[in-house]
Design an enzyme around this catalytic site. Sequence first.
Site, mmCIF file in Angstrom:
data_model
loop_
_atom_site.group_PDB
_atom_site.id
_atom_site.type_symbol
_atom_site.label_atom_id
_atom_site.label_comp_id
_atom_site.label_asym_id
_atom_site.label_seq_id
_atom_site.Cartn_x
_atom_site.Cartn_y
_atom_site.Cartn_z
ATOM 1 N N ARG A 112 11.708 -2.782 11.940
ATOM 2 C CA ARG A 112 10.437 -2.979 12.654
ATOM 3 C C ARG A 112 10.411 -4.378 13.255
ATOM 4 O O ARG A 112 10.508 -5.377 12.533
ATOM 5 C CB ARG A 112 9.275 -2.797 11.674
ATOM 6 N N ARG A 140 -0.311 -11.191 12.519
ATOM 7 C CA ARG A 140 -0.812 -9.914 11.963
ATOM 8 C C ARG A 140 -1.751 -10.178 10.793
ATOM 9 O O ARG A 140 -2.762 -9.501 10.615
ATOM 10 C CB ARG A 140 0.352 -9.030 11.513
ATOM 11 N N ARG A 190 11.545 -7.304 4.299
ATOM 12 C CA ARG A 190 11.518 -5.918 4.780
ATOM 13 C C ARG A 190 12.121 -5.837 6.185
ATOM 14 O O ARG A 190 12.792 -4.876 6.529
ATOM 15 C CB ARG A 190 10.063 -5.405 4.790
ATOM 16 N N ARG A 233 -10.471 0.868 9.258
ATOM 17 C CA ARG A 233 -10.171 -0.500 9.662
ATOM 18 C C ARG A 233 -11.392 -1.218 10.223
ATOM 19 O O ARG A 233 -11.352 -2.411 10.492
ATOM 20 C CB ARG A 233 -9.089 -0.501 10.736
ATOM 21 N N LYS A 246 0.829 -1.217 0.000
ATOM 22 C CA LYS A 246 0.000 0.000 0.000
ATOM 23 C C LYS A 246 0.862 1.265 0.000
ATOM 24 O O LYS A 246 0.662 2.155 -0.829
ATOM 25 C CB LYS A 246 -0.929 0.013 1.233
#
Length: 369
Positions: free
Chosen positions: A313, A325, A307, A268, A193
């Site tokens: 992260r 997740r 990533r 969301r 996104k």
Amino acid sequence: MIKLKDLYFKAFISEAEIDAAVQKMADQIADDLGDDIPVFVGILNGSFMFVSDFVKKYPKPCEVTFIKLASYEGIKSSEDIQRLIGLTQDLTDRQVVILEDIIDSGNTLEEVHRIFENEKVADLHIATLFYKPEAYKKDYKLHYVGIEIPNKFIVGYGLDYEGLGRDLPSVYQLKTTQHMTNLVLFGPPGAGKGTQAEFLKEQYNLVHISTGDVFRFNIKNETALGMLAKSFIDKGELVPDQVTIDMLNAEVEKNSDANGFIFDGFPRTNAQAKALDQLMDSKDSQISAMIALEVDDEVLVKRLLERGKTSGRADDADEAVIRNRLKVYYDETAVVADFYRTQDKFIGVNGEGSIEDITERLCKVIDTL
Ligand code: IMP
Ligand code: MG
């Protein structure tokens, strides 16, 4: 919504509302005038539809005539000097009722009074279907008013924008924001996104709003909204939707001249989707589409692990965390897609392949909106 030349208008006053207002005016005027046969004088062009409906509803005998305002020939219209033409009838001792479609500044009405100063009418009554009290600058009494409206430009039911719209049976109001393309960019973590939003905002000159970024920015800069959000976060509570919406509202307002927005990370929940619809509505706009990037779970896990090697992260580093997740996304967030499906605004796009290929697929879809 309708478009006339370059401008967009939204539905404002329905046929039924207009009909009721005209009926009420006809009854009231008939009551007040008793048995005198009045002369109704319509001011062209705008009043033709109103006058036609009005006299059909007028319960007693009456006469009807029209006059028209015309600019003096040879004089620049910017000087706005006008005269009335068409008043040929002798109106001495008659009950005269002026029928106006709309009274705005009252300039036209002033001209009407000037003309009728010389006629020895018994009484001059002013009746207008629409009236903008905030725009009216004169002192002439308005004896009958159908519907008071805010000081915004309207079309339909006789009223025009550059000659168009007079034929519409109901009334539309000029939209305060013109046409925007507002996208909800949707998809599970790792769908791409953020990456795609960067390309799309350039391509379509849209403003990218990532709620996560907006939160972080407001908290870092200690804005009132940021402090409020932080107070919930510090207590370990979810930030209430209204706080998020207020933040979004501020972002949208800051960019009110934008071609549109890309919402990323929001909504969301269905409650948030509803709130976003309301926010768009308050801006005279709407969500154009939800575009969902569809990516296979195994590809997502691979991308996120990749990533995680550079993003720093923590939630990208561990496969079990990543899979959780994704589960949270499917359990809790994916339902929002149904919200847009029922509005016929859901568009799924294959989110696998090279970044360029995916951008191209997205553009193809957005170009059809
Ligand atoms: P006035 O400012 O009261 O003299 O109104 C002047 C004329 O402007 C009206 O007779 C209409 O023809 C036009 N007008 C005023 N407001 C509107 C509107 O909202 N839509 C379309 N025409 C309008
Ligand atoms: Mg008029």
